[in-house]
Design an enzyme around this catalytic site. Structure first.
Site, PDB file in Angstrom:
ATOM      1  N   LYS A  41       0.821  -1.207   0.000  1.00 40.81           N
ATOM      2  CA  LYS A  41       0.000   0.000   0.000  1.00 40.81           C
ATOM      3  C   LYS A  41       0.857   1.259   0.000  1.00 40.81           C
ATOM      4  O   LYS A  41       1.689   1.454   0.877  1.00 40.81           O
ATOM      5  CB  LYS A  41      -0.917   0.004   1.229  1.00 40.81           C
ATOM      6  N   GLY A  46       6.316   1.308   5.741  1.00 40.65           N
ATOM      7  CA  GLY A  46       7.233   0.355   5.103  1.00 40.65           C
ATOM      8  C   GLY A  46       7.331   0.564   3.606  1.00 40.65           C
ATOM      9  O   GLY A  46       8.426   0.512   3.023  1.00 40.65           O
ATOM     10  N   CYS A  47       6.208   0.816   2.970  1.00 39.96           N
ATOM     11  CA  CYS A  47       6.205   0.998   1.516  1.00 39.96           C
ATOM     12  C   CYS A  47       6.900   2.305   1.128  1.00 39.96           C
ATOM     13  O   CYS A  47       7.557   2.377   0.089  1.00 39.96           O
ATOM     14  CB  CYS A  47       4.784   0.936   0.975  1.00 39.96           C
ATOM     15  N   THR A  48       6.768   3.328   1.960  1.00 38.65           N
ATOM     16  CA  THR A  48       7.461   4.584   1.701  1.00 38.65           C
ATOM     17  C   THR A  48       8.965   4.394   1.832  1.00 38.65           C
ATOM     18  O   THR A  48       9.738   4.847   0.982  1.00 38.65           O
ATOM     19  CB  THR A  48       6.953   5.689   2.651  1.00 38.65           C
ATOM     20  N   ALA A  51      10.118   2.428  -1.276  1.00 43.07           N
ATOM     21  CA  ALA A  51      10.068   3.238  -2.497  1.00 43.07           C
ATOM     22  C   ALA A  51      11.192   4.278  -2.510  1.00 43.07           C
ATOM     23  O   ALA A  51      11.849   4.486  -3.532  1.00 43.07           O
ATOM     24  CB  ALA A  51       8.713   3.930  -2.621  1.00 43.07           C
TER      25      ALA A  51
END
Length: 155
Positions: A41, A46-48, A51
């Protein structure tokens, strides 16, 4: 659970909408190496982290001949916002029905904080210039993943 890919497998065919109003397909990737990373998401911690690690390592990955593509089940509006907020300089692809994630083995049962659910499994698939899988990693940790990946790819 979806079947997981292994080195030597042919990548499943796909075409997905991409940030910037384009589409990206497996056919379009022919002739270049690609890192496809599946994340749950946009705009979550974590995804930030992941990325931004890819963003900050993009020049060394590109120098090694790799194109980076992030894939999530988020709608395009969320991906465009995430791209702008984090100054991401690589495409994010929207897989809202998670069909591509399923075909790559990145969708299935997972455990998060002791709870079992079905969803996107943080995964990275590396393809060679002909669309053959050279590396398949599932259940990766967001923090430090890109550095560990670069070591494996020697870039």
């Amino acid at each position: 659970m979806s079947n997981r890919l292994e080195p030597g497998d042919s990548a499943p065919n796909f075409t997905l909408p991409s940030t910037g109003g384009d589409t990206v397909s497996l056919k379009e990737l022919q002739g270049q190496k690609a890192v496809l990373y599946f994340y749950p998401k946009a705009s979550t911690p974590g995804c930030t982290t992941q990325a931004c690690d890819f963003r900050d390592s993009l020049s060394s990955l590109a120098a090694g001949g790799y194109r980076v593509l992030g894939i999530s089940p988020d709608p395009m509006s969320d991906l465009e916002k995430f791209t702008a907020e984090q100054s991401l300089s690589f495409p994010l692809l929207s897989d809202e029905d998670h069909a591509v994630a399923e075909s790559f083995g990145a969708w299935g049962e997972k455990t998060n904080y002791g709870r079992v659910s079905e969803g996107l499994i943080r995964s990275t698939i590396v393809l060679d210039e002909t669309g053959i899988v050279t590396l398949a990693q599932y259940n990766v940790k967001a923090t430090g993943h890109v550095a560990r990946l670069r070591e494996k790819l020697v870039v």
